[in-house]
Design a protein around this motif. Structure first.
Motif, PDB file in Angstrom:
ATOM      1  N   THR C 329       0.822  -1.205   0.000  1.00  0.00           N
ATOM      2  CA  THR C 329       0.000   0.000   0.000  1.00  0.00           C
ATOM      3  C   THR C 329       0.864   1.266   0.000  1.00  0.00           C
ATOM      4  O   THR C 329       0.661   2.190  -0.797  1.00  0.00           O
ATOM      5  CB  THR C 329      -0.914   0.010   1.247  1.00  0.00           C
ATOM      6  OG1 THR C 329      -1.621  -1.227   1.296  1.00  0.00           O
ATOM      7  CG2 THR C 329      -1.882   1.162   1.206  1.00  0.00           C
ATOM      8  N   ARG C 333       1.292   4.128  -2.897  1.00  0.00           N
ATOM      9  CA  ARG C 333       1.057   5.547  -2.620  1.00  0.00           C
ATOM     10  C   ARG C 333       2.293   6.377  -3.007  1.00  0.00           C
ATOM     11  O   ARG C 333       2.188   7.367  -3.729  1.00  0.00           O
ATOM     12  CB  ARG C 333       0.758   5.746  -1.127  1.00  0.00           C
ATOM     13  CG  ARG C 333       0.542   7.205  -0.721  1.00  0.00           C
ATOM     14  CD  ARG C 333       0.765   7.391   0.760  1.00  0.00           C
ATOM     15  NE  ARG C 333       2.151   7.149   1.117  1.00  0.00           N
ATOM     16  CZ  ARG C 333       2.581   6.939   2.373  1.00  0.00           C
ATOM     17  NH1 ARG C 333       1.712   6.906   3.373  1.00  0.00           N
ATOM     18  NH2 ARG C 333       3.852   6.749   2.625  1.00  0.00           N
ATOM     19  N   ASN C 334       3.453   5.937  -2.554  1.00  0.00           N
ATOM     20  CA  ASN C 334       4.671   6.704  -2.845  1.00  0.00           C
ATOM     21  C   ASN C 334       4.911   6.865  -4.342  1.00  0.00           C
ATOM     22  O   ASN C 334       5.440   7.872  -4.788  1.00  0.00           O
ATOM     23  CB  ASN C 334       5.897   6.021  -2.220  1.00  0.00           C
ATOM     24  CG  ASN C 334       5.910   6.157  -0.713  1.00  0.00           C
ATOM     25  OD1 ASN C 334       4.972   6.699  -0.122  1.00  0.00           O
ATOM     26  ND2 ASN C 334       6.962   5.656  -0.086  1.00  0.00           N
ATOM     27  N   GLY C 336       2.604   6.996  -6.525  1.00  0.00           N
ATOM     28  CA  GLY C 336       1.495   7.706  -7.163  1.00  0.00           C
ATOM     29  C   GLY C 336       0.382   6.823  -7.704  1.00  0.00           C
ATOM     30  O   GLY C 336      -0.525   7.315  -8.383  1.00  0.00           O
ATOM     31  N   LEU C 338      -1.684   5.081  -5.806  1.00  0.00           N
ATOM     32  CA  LEU C 338      -2.819   5.283  -4.898  1.00  0.00           C
ATOM     33  C   LEU C 338      -2.752   6.715  -4.395  1.00  0.00           C
ATOM     34  O   LEU C 338      -1.661   7.207  -4.079  1.00  0.00           O
ATOM     35  CB  LEU C 338      -2.732   4.344  -3.689  1.00  0.00           C
ATOM     36  CG  LEU C 338      -3.038   2.852  -3.844  1.00  0.00           C
ATOM     37  CD1 LEU C 338      -2.867   2.155  -2.493  1.00  0.00           C
ATOM     38  CD2 LEU C 338      -4.451   2.635  -4.372  1.00  0.00           C
ATOM     39  N   ASP C 339      -3.910   7.392  -4.327  1.00  0.00           N
ATOM     40  CA  ASP C 339      -3.855   8.739  -3.766  1.00  0.00           C
ATOM     41  C   ASP C 339      -3.769   8.641  -2.237  1.00  0.00           C
ATOM     42  O   ASP C 339      -4.075   7.602  -1.652  1.00  0.00           O
ATOM     43  CB  ASP C 339      -5.063   9.572  -4.207  1.00  0.00           C
ATOM     44  CG  ASP C 339      -6.355   8.975  -3.738  1.00  0.00           C
ATOM     45  OD1 ASP C 339      -6.625   9.022  -2.517  1.00  0.00           O
ATOM     46  OD2 ASP C 339      -7.094   8.412  -4.588  1.00  0.00           O
ATOM     47  N   GLU C 340      -3.358   9.711  -1.631  1.00  0.00           N
ATOM     48  CA  GLU C 340      -3.112   9.744  -0.179  1.00  0.00           C
ATOM     49  C   GLU C 340      -4.297   9.179   0.607  1.00  0.00           C
ATOM     50  O   GLU C 340      -4.146   8.382   1.518  1.00  0.00           O
ATOM     51  CB  GLU C 340      -2.857  11.183   0.282  1.00  0.00           C
ATOM     52  CG  GLU C 340      -1.524  11.756  -0.160  1.00  0.00           C
ATOM     53  CD  GLU C 340      -0.346  11.220   0.661  1.00  0.00           C
ATOM     54  OE1 GLU C 340      -0.575  10.634   1.728  1.00  0.00           O
ATOM     55  OE2 GLU C 340       0.806  11.383   0.199  1.00  0.00           O
ATOM     56  N   ARG C 341      -5.491   9.658   0.189  1.00  0.00           N
ATOM     57  CA  ARG C 341      -6.682   9.311   0.955  1.00  0.00           C
ATOM     58  C   ARG C 341      -6.981   7.807   0.874  1.00  0.00           C
ATOM     59  O   ARG C 341      -7.125   7.127   1.895  1.00  0.00           O
ATOM     60  CB  ARG C 341      -7.882  10.115   0.424  1.00  0.00           C
ATOM     61  CG  ARG C 341      -8.817  10.605   1.515  1.00  0.00           C
ATOM     62  CD  ARG C 341      -9.974  11.381   0.898  1.00  0.00           C
ATOM     63  NE  ARG C 341     -11.084  10.479   0.569  1.00  0.00           N
ATOM     64  CZ  ARG C 341     -12.021  10.120   1.447  1.00  0.00           C
ATOM     65  NH1 ARG C 341     -11.977  10.567   2.684  1.00  0.00           N
ATOM     66  NH2 ARG C 341     -12.995   9.319   1.089  1.00  0.00           N
ATOM     67  N   THR C 342      -7.003   7.289  -0.324  1.00  0.00           N
ATOM     68  CA  THR C 342      -7.273   5.866  -0.509  1.00  0.00           C
ATOM     69  C   THR C 342      -6.238   5.037   0.249  1.00  0.00           C
ATOM     70  O   THR C 342      -6.571   4.051   0.922  1.00  0.00           O
ATOM     71  CB  THR C 342      -7.219   5.495  -2.009  1.00  0.00           C
ATOM     72  OG1 THR C 342      -7.871   6.525  -2.735  1.00  0.00           O
ATOM     73  CG2 THR C 342      -7.882   4.169  -2.272  1.00  0.00           C
ATOM     74  N   ALA C 343      -4.984   5.465   0.107  1.00  0.00           N
ATOM     75  CA  ALA C 343      -3.917   4.717   0.775  1.00  0.00           C
ATOM     76  C   ALA C 343      -4.123   4.728   2.280  1.00  0.00           C
ATOM     77  O   ALA C 343      -3.976   3.696   2.945  1.00  0.00           O
ATOM     78  CB  ALA C 343      -2.559   5.307   0.410  1.00  0.00           C
TER      79      ALA C 343
END
Ligand SMILES: Cc1cc2nc3c(=O)[nH]c(=O)nc-3n(C[C@H](O)[C@H](O)[C@H](O)COP(=O)(O)OP(=O)(O)OC[C@H]3O[C@@H](n4cnc5c(N)ncnc54)[C@H](O)[C@@H]3O)c2cc1C
Ligand SMILES: Cc1cc2nc3c(=O)[nH]c(=O)nc-3n(C[C@H](O)[C@H](O)[C@H](O)COP(=O)(O)OP(=O)(O)OC[C@H]3O[C@@H](n4cnc5c(N)ncnc54)[C@H](O)[C@@H]3O)c2cc1C
Ligand code: FES
Lengths: 377, 114, 484
Positions: C329, C333-334, C336, C338-343
């Motif tokens: 996960t 995210r890192n 890109g 996954l966006d911050e929120r989803t992650a």
């Protein structure tokens, strides 16, 4: 591979101080102690912890420059004598060595080189085609010719290190670990060495500190120009016998041998990544595979073996590839042995020279070409 | 007790398929497709796989995962093959490894280990 | 060169769960594992050719396993079995040996999920055929459904002993004794609240104990194996009581006849990759010794290099699965994907589950904490380095000559120079020196890992297409820098 490190403090004074516990320093100290002299050997870490403990152990006369022939032969004699006359097992074996060539150009070069060596009294055999492959059926098909030198062999750095240290101690050498000589200056009747906050006075000084010799000599106002290579070495798993000679290469750089315990050492001086000034040394993974690959082309059974470990170490050399061996210019009773190409091979001979210079003021070997004064001060 | 007349395989709930044999030091050993050499040997009570070079000590399976190299044997003439990581094949020739094991064909055969 | 967003070393529970999460988020993932089949140690599979005719007790993990194995078929995942990652030649690059597929890969992120192996603890006779590690026994049973003998003793330290004993009993072997070195039972009640943070695992343990009780298998705490005996194979073992301070009482030793000894002394993380990468390390004896330092996001001291599962500190399969997912996960995210929120939403339950298991782990560590010096069982005749056949007596002889550091002992005895690359002896050597010098194990300087991370066959290395080398015109001349 670092070796002995029994804790001991350096004494305040001694007759002879040897700086550096590699093959050059240990040989010097051993020969002097066996002659009954009072010797202290200082090492900045543990003796055998630098080049001598990291090297391939090849003793090959035929890869050396012709100027090194006398020193090289003397040294091989001493390598043999450690075990037979001094009771010091150094893992010495003399199966003979092949210097191989693959291309027409290399064969021509090998002949040319051979002729030069013959001129200085060097004995070898020319082998090609079936004759070569009958003698060494394990050579790959691309090897077309070779010179065979019966004097070539190897010593095991892993066996030699502990044995020489123990042997030197037994002969009376005081071996001191963790004693870095940070500077030296002339004092009444000799030299005063700084070892951290302590100091040691000696009548005679022998510097055999590998690439670090430059700095020690500089504190005495002497310039010893040295360069430091960063050589890689590879060891395979122990395997049943796949080869029975020491192999070197006339065109590519390579050394190859199988030790009695079954491990094969693949080296030759391929450069790793490292800077002596920063004391970094790592393998270069591209050059490393090329190095191992050349080995496997010469001895194809190598392809079935697994690599166990690989590393890089330093080899200090001079710009003319001849050692700095003899008296420090402008000083009495201060000597150096450093910078020989193939310095492991040459170590015992250099130790003999330094011990003779200290004991008798002269040596029977011709060291005129190695005079440290040959470089501008 | 003869060692080959028992089988330490757990039978419950498993069809191992068609059995075949390979040889271990000349004796036939039963194995199933996909089984490791080590598992098949152990199933028949054969647990000494090699003798060490320096002391001739007996060794066998230890880590069972390929990292200790204690289970090395001579398989189809090749030395130092891990029995725990090698799948048994019909007709395979498995031998106890003594020391380093035998040399490959091209290697020097006698008196050259200087 | 091969390119990937994420390169994962290890296809155990950690690596596979990370791969699945990352691949689903859209990352291009490569997974390398040196086994023929995926699953690592915990999910070790039977040969593909075996057919299950009905469900047995061994299939209780079938559901989790099959979900995990979907990772290797995911279109975003390239899975390379029989592939050994052997070096980190340059930042972001891994070199791997995999027969004809050998090569190098450049990845934006790297996850080291290399798992662990059994901690070596030498005692007289431990090299005899018939003495296997706890992991080795598990692998035989899981990977082949074979038991190594008829009458077994299980000895050592830690919860895996219970699993091993249960497996032997189920397989119909006689378990003559289970000897746990720590006074585990006595400590159980005090630590129960922590342990109950993971009731699912406690339930498993209760089941194992029930099975043992039913089979009449005694579980003795405060007892250790001190010797294994036999000529060509194991014939009997000697067990002796040990008090909480690690003192053996040899006068109360008992001899138990057996053909199998399963010796499990806990696990050590496989740290060779971190050493090659140059990650900062820390020491934690409860979690298996040396391990990489990590951030809350499981990132090592080197940005872009992540560590999870048993290889980053022993925690067992549940840790492995959660940490794997978390690593997947965070990396997605890192990079890109996954966006911050989803992650954050995805990571939240993982982090809280991790928290719960961390508390459980502390309970477990307290229950099983072994007395500190109890592993000094070797005598002069005991082999301490299996590969090179070096005995403790040989080490002591070298020490008497002044070869006292780990480096000097290595250099003068060949200890740790064999095929296991020190895995099976360096921990012993460090413990020996620590005890001798009265210092902590982590203060002992030991030889550093050298490439390759694991043994690689030269033929494999040469499968790579490499540029022809350039040779120096005069090899005698220096190639390095001048000393100034
Ligand atoms: C990978 C590799 C392979 C090689 N292969 C071969 C080969 O096959 N054959 C061959 O002949 N040569 C080979 N060499 C070269 C050979 O290793 C060296 O030339 C030789 O070991 C040099 O020996 P030495 O005694 O001069 O120096 P070293 O062995 O480096 O010893 C110098 C010692 O001095 C100590 N020292 C340094 N500074 C101080 C100080 N200030 N105070 C106190 N002590 C100090 C060091 O700690 C060290 O122990 C190889 C080198 C490498 C790296
Ligand atoms: C032999 C053994 C058996 C075990 N059995 C059980 C059990 O039955 N029950 C239980 O609860 N716990 C068991 N454990 C504990 C087990 O370690 C964890 O429960 C779990 O498997 C950890 O998962 P992981 O993914 O972190 O590591 P692992 O499952 O160990 O997976 C790591 C994988 O990475 C591979 N690998 C490592 N280095 C490299 C490299 N350089 N190149 C390529 N591949 C590499 C390994 O071969 C392995 O397949 C066992 C441990 C061991 C050592
Ligand atoms: S048993 Fe350890 S490698 Fe096979």
């Amino acid at each position: 591979m670092a070796m002995s490190d029994a804790p001991a403090e350096p004494p305040d004074r001694c007759e002879i101080a040897v700086v550096g516990g590699g093959i050059a320093g240990l040989s010097t100290a051993l020969f002097l102690a066996r002659a009954g002299r009072d010797v202290v050997l200082l090492d900045k870490g543990s003796p055998w912890g630098d080049s001598s403990g990291a090297n391939a152990g090849t003793l090959s006369l035929q890869v050396k420059r012709t100027e090194m022939f006398e020193m090289g032969s003397t040294s091989i004699g001493l390598w043999a004598a450690f075990g037979t006359e001094m009771g010091i097992d150094v893992g010495f074996h003399q199966p003979g060595g092949l210097r191989v060539a693959e291309s027409d150009e290399q064969i021509a070069f090998l002949r040319e080189y051979g002729a030069e060596q013959e001129a200085v009294g060097f004995e070898f055999e020319w082998l090609e085609g079936n004759q070569l492959h009958d003698l060494a059926p394990w050579l790959g098909p691309e090897v077309r010719a070779a010179t065979f030198c019966a004097a070539d062999g190897y010593a095991s750095p892993l066996i030699a290190g502990p044995s020489l240290i123990a042997g030197a101690r037994k002969a009376g050498v005081r071996v001191i670990s963790n004693a870095e000589v940070t500077g030296a200056r002339t004092a009444k009747g000799g030299y005063r060495l700084s070892i951290g906050r302590r100091s040691l006075e000696c009548e005679y000084l022998a510097i055999a500190a590998g690439g670090h010799s430059t700095k020690i000599a500089a504190s005495l106002g002497v310039r010893l120009p040295l360069w430091v290579d960063c050589n890689m070495l590879t060891v395979t798993e122990p395997a049943p016998r796949i080869m029975d000679k020491v192999v070197t290469h006339i065109g590519g750089i390579m050394s190859l041998k199988q030790h009695v315990n079954g491990t094969v050492l693949i080296g030759g001086g391929w450069q790793g990544r490292g800077k002596f000034s920063r004391q970094t040394r790592e393998i270069d993974p591209l050059a490393w595979v090329q190095n191992v690959g050349l080995g496997a082309r010469i001895a194809p059974d190598l392809k079935t073996l697994r690599v166990n470990r690989a590393w890089a170490g330093y080899e200090a050399v001079t710009i003319d590839a001849l050692p700095l061996l003899g008296r420090l210019p402008g000083l009495e009773n201060a000597y150096v042995a450093a910078g020989a190409r193939g310095g492991f091979h040459m170590g015992p001979g250099q130790g003999l020279v330094l011990s003779q210079l200290i004991l008798e003021g002269e040596t029977g070997l011709d060291i005129s070409r190695f005079d440290p004064a040959r470089f501008p001060q | 007790m003869s060692k080959t007349d028992f089988d330490r395989r757990i039978a419950t709930g498993l069809d191992r398929g068609e059995a075949f044999t390979f040889t271990f030091d000349g004796m036939a050993v039963t194995a199933y497709p996909g089984e490791s050499v080590a598992a098949a040997l152990i199933a028949h009570g054969r647990r000494k796989f090699r003798e060490t070079l320096k002391r001739d000590m007996p060794r066998g399976l230890y880590c069972g995962m390929g990292v200790c190299w204690e289970c090395i044997m001579v398989i189809d003439g090749r030395a130092a093959v891990r029995a725990c990581m090698t799948v048994a094949e019909p007709g395979m020739k498995v031998e106890t490894q003594h020391g380093l094991g035998p040399s490959p064909n091209t290697a020097p055969t006698e008196g050259s280990a200087s | 060169m091969n390119q990937a967003d994420l390169a994962i070393v290890g296809a155990g529970p950690t690596g596979l769960s990370a791969a699945l999460v990352a691949a689903r988020a859209g990352l291009k993932v490569w997974v390398f594992d040196d086994n023929a089949l995926p699953g690592g140690q915990y999910f070790r599979q039977l040969p593909k050719q075996f057919r299950k005719t009905r469900k047995t007790v061994y299939d209780k993990e079938h559901g989790r396993a099959s979900e995990l194995f979907t990772a290797i078929h995911h279109p975003n995942v390239t899975y390379l079995p029989n592939a050994t990652v052997w070096e980190n030649p340059d930042p972001g690059i891994l070199a791997f040996a995999a027969g004809e597929r050998s090569g190098r890969i450049e990845a934006k992120a790297i996850l080291i999920a290399c798992g662990a192996s059994d901690r070596p603890v030498p005692f007289p006779g431990w090299t005899l055929p018939g003495v296997v590690t706890a992991g080795g026994l598990q692998n035989l049973v899981k990977g082949a459904r074979v038991v190594p003998g008829e009458r077994a003793v299980v000895a050592g330290n830690g919860p895996l002993l219970l699993v091993v004993a249960a497996n032997l009993i189920r397989a119909g072997a006689t378990v003559a004794a289970v000897a746990e070195a720590a006074p585990a039972t006595a400590r159980l009640w005090r630590n129960l609240p922590r342990l109950l943070q993971a009731p699912e695992i406690v339930k498993l343990a209760v089941n194992y104990r029930g099975l043992m009780a039913k089979a009449g298998v005694p579980y003795r705490c405060g007892e250790t194996v001190i010797e294994a005996r036999g000529t060509d194979e194991l014939e009997e073992v000697v067990l002796a009581p040990i008090d909480t301070r690690g003192r053996l009482d040899r006068t109360k030793a008992r001899t138990v006849a057996c053909d199998t000894l399963v010796a499990g002394f806990g696990l050590n993380p496989s740290i060779e990759m971190y050493r090659l990468l140059g990650c900062d390390m820390s020491y934690n004896s409860y979690r298996g010794g040396w391990m990489p330092k990590r951030s809350d996001d499981l990132e090592t001291s080197i940005p872009g290099i992540f560590a999870a599962g048993d290889g980053a500190g022993i925690g067992g399969v549940e840790f492995a699965l959660i940490e794997g997912k978390l690593a997947g996960t965070v990396i997605a995210r890192n990079l890109g994907a996954l966006d911050e929120r989803t992650a954050a939403i995805q990571a939240a339950p993982l982090r809280s589950r991790l928290e719960r298991f961390r508390k459980f782990r502390v309970g477990l560590e307290r229950v099983y904490a072994p007395p500190s010096t109890w592993t000094e069982l070797a005598t002069d005749d005991t082999i301490v380095c299996r590969c090179e056949d070096v005995s403790l007596g040989e080490i002591r002889a070298r020490e008497a000559q002044g070869f006292t550091s780990a480096f000097a002992i290595k250099g003068s005895t060949r200890m740790s120079m064999g095929r296991c690359q020190g895995r099976n002896c360096l921990p012993t050597l460090a413990a020996h020196i620590a005890a001798r010098d009265g210092i902590a194990v982590e203060q002992v300087a030991v030889p550093r890992g050298r490439p390759p991370a694991r043994l690689v066959t030269i033929g494999d290395l040469l499968q790579e297409d490499l540029p022809a080398p350039v040779f120096p015109t005069d090899p005698h001349l220096p190639r390095g820098e001048e000393v100034i």
